[in-house]
Design a protein around this motif. Structure first.
Motif, short mmCIF file in Angstrom:
data_model
loop_
_atom_site.label_atom_id
_atom_site.label_comp_id
_atom_site.label_asym_id
_atom_site.label_seq_id
_atom_site.Cartn_x
_atom_site.Cartn_y
_atom_site.Cartn_z
N THR A 127 4.72 17.26 10.38
CA THR A 127 4.43 17.53 8.93
C THR A 127 5.29 16.48 8.14
N PRO A 128 4.66 15.93 7.06
CA PRO A 128 5.38 15.41 6.08
C PRO A 128 6.93 15.52 5.49
N ILE A 129 7.72 14.51 5.18
CA ILE A 129 8.88 14.83 4.61
C ILE A 129 8.93 15.67 3.44
N SER A 130 7.96 15.67 2.52
CA SER A 130 7.80 16.46 1.53
C SER A 130 7.73 17.94 1.79
N ALA A 131 7.33 18.35 2.87
CA ALA A 131 7.11 19.82 3.30
C ALA A 131 8.58 20.29 3.73
N HIS A 132 9.55 19.44 3.79
CA HIS A 132 10.78 19.85 3.93
C HIS A 132 12.03 19.81 2.95
N VAL A 133 11.94 18.65 2.17
CA VAL A 133 12.69 18.31 1.18
C VAL A 133 12.08 17.63 -0.09
N PRO A 134 12.45 17.63 -1.22
CA PRO A 134 12.00 17.06 -2.26
C PRO A 134 11.97 15.68 -2.04
N VAL A 135 10.97 14.82 -2.58
CA VAL A 135 10.78 13.58 -2.43
C VAL A 135 10.59 12.87 -3.82
N ASP A 136 11.01 11.79 -4.07
CA ASP A 136 11.15 11.09 -5.41
C ASP A 136 10.07 10.35 -5.52
N PHE A 137 9.38 9.38 -4.55
CA PHE A 137 8.46 8.63 -4.68
C PHE A 137 7.72 8.61 -3.10
N GLU A 138 6.60 8.24 -3.11
CA GLU A 138 6.06 7.82 -1.76
C GLU A 138 5.18 6.50 -1.72
N LEU A 139 5.47 5.58 -0.62
CA LEU A 139 4.90 4.59 -0.28
C LEU A 139 3.82 4.98 0.70
N ARG A 140 2.56 4.95 0.53
CA ARG A 140 1.89 5.16 1.51
C ARG A 140 1.21 4.07 2.27
N GLY A 141 0.31 4.49 3.37
CA GLY A 141 -0.29 3.36 4.33
C GLY A 141 0.25 3.28 5.82
N CYS A 142 -0.42 2.55 6.54
CA CYS A 142 -0.23 2.53 8.07
C CYS A 142 -0.30 1.11 8.42
N PRO A 143 0.80 0.08 8.19
CA PRO A 143 1.82 0.33 7.44
C PRO A 143 2.08 0.31 6.01
N ILE A 144 3.00 0.30 5.35
CA ILE A 144 3.03 0.38 3.84
C ILE A 144 2.90 -1.14 3.34
N ASP A 145 2.51 -1.26 2.10
CA ASP A 145 2.06 -2.66 1.57
C ASP A 145 3.56 -3.13 1.22
N ARG A 146 3.76 -4.55 1.51
CA ARG A 146 5.14 -5.10 1.11
C ARG A 146 5.26 -5.38 -0.34
N ARG A 147 4.07 -5.77 -1.08
CA ARG A 147 4.31 -5.64 -2.45
C ARG A 147 4.65 -4.16 -3.14
N GLN A 148 3.96 -3.18 -2.77
CA GLN A 148 4.67 -1.88 -3.26
C GLN A 148 6.05 -1.63 -3.06
#
Length: 262
Positions: A127-148
């Motif tokens: 499960t994602p982290i947000s299923a267990h604790v509050p998350v402030d921001f999400e950077l998506r992707g596999c892998p993430i985008d370096r610019r973001q």
């Protein structure tokens, strides 16, 4: 510890069940990371340094999904020590490829993979982290985008919110002038229902988007299913493409498979 150190914001990077690819994206920033290092003090990042300092932390970047009881406990502790918590990558935001276990029997998997499965301590789901604790921001992707990633860290230093997209990959194809691979070439593509942020990388190389950034805020998956079918995807193919990198995303996981044949 001198006064200048105490005033420097602290950054911690944490790993849960994942491949480390998103942490490597941070290391790949190279010159930019050196510049940031002068303004952010990295106090926990085992991929890069043996330095480990106790919290609290100003910013925590968290890679990976929750797949064991120990990880459930650890993410709660990290959240309590972090002023801002940012999840990085498909594993942390949507459960990752390992969330395929969510659609099967994990006990059967462990019995086949491990010689002594009785010693394996694991959860039935990824499960994602947000299923267990509050998350402030999400950077998506596999892998993430370096610019973001860089924009998010710079935004924190500047005291503003990061500029994270909420539209679809199709908008990025239009911005970079990439011809629609589905319209022009009949290539199945999840771009219309996938959140932007990758720069439309796959369509730019004549490939259909496979949804690694997860669903956009309001994906019209029902409208996309017949288009995928017309362009050569069987019901099994459609099920498979939605159950890959962002398998645990509700919009992808809960999709009615019977709709794919309509």
């Amino acid at each position: 510890m001198n006064t200048s150190q105490t005033k420097t914001p602290t950054l911690a990077v944490w790993k849960f069940t994942s491949c480390d690819g998103c942490q490597l994206t941070l290391l790949d920033c190279e010159d930019e990371l050196l510049s940031l290092a002068g303004r952010l003090r990295i106090v926990h990042f085992t991929e890069a340094t043996s330095t480990v300092e106790p919290g609290p932390y100003d910013v925590s970047l968290v890679e990976g999904s929750i797949t064991t009881p120990e990880e459930q406990r650890r993410i709660t502790e990290i959240r309590a020590q972090s002023r801002i918590l940012v999840t990085i990558g498909a594993c942390a935001t949507h459960g990752g490829i390992q969330a395929l276990r969510n659609f099967a029997d994990v006990t059967e998997f462990t019995s086949v993979v491990y010689a002594s499965p009785q010693y394996i301590s694991t959860l039935a789901t990824s499960t994602p982290i947000s299923a267990h604790v509050p998350v402030d921001f999400e950077l998506r992707g596999c892998p993430i985008d370096r610019r973001q990633l860089l924009d998010t860290l710079c935004a924190f230093l500047a005291g503003r919110k990061p500029d994270l997209p909420n539209t679809s990959v199709c908008t990025e194809c239009k911005r970079r002038g990439t011809t629609c691979v589905t319209v022009a070439h009949g290539i199945p593509c999840l771009g219309p229902v996938t959140q932007a942020g990758c720069g439309a990388l796959c369509p730019a190389y004549h490939r259909g988007c496979y949804g690694c950034f997860g669903p956009m805020a309001t994906p019209n998956i029902r409208a996309l299913l017949p288009i995928l079918s017309v362009n050569g995807m069987s019901t099994d193919d459609i099920d498979r493409v939605f159950h890959t990198v962002a398998a645990a995303a509700p919009a992808f996981a809960d999709r009615n498979p019977d709709e794919s044949s309509q």
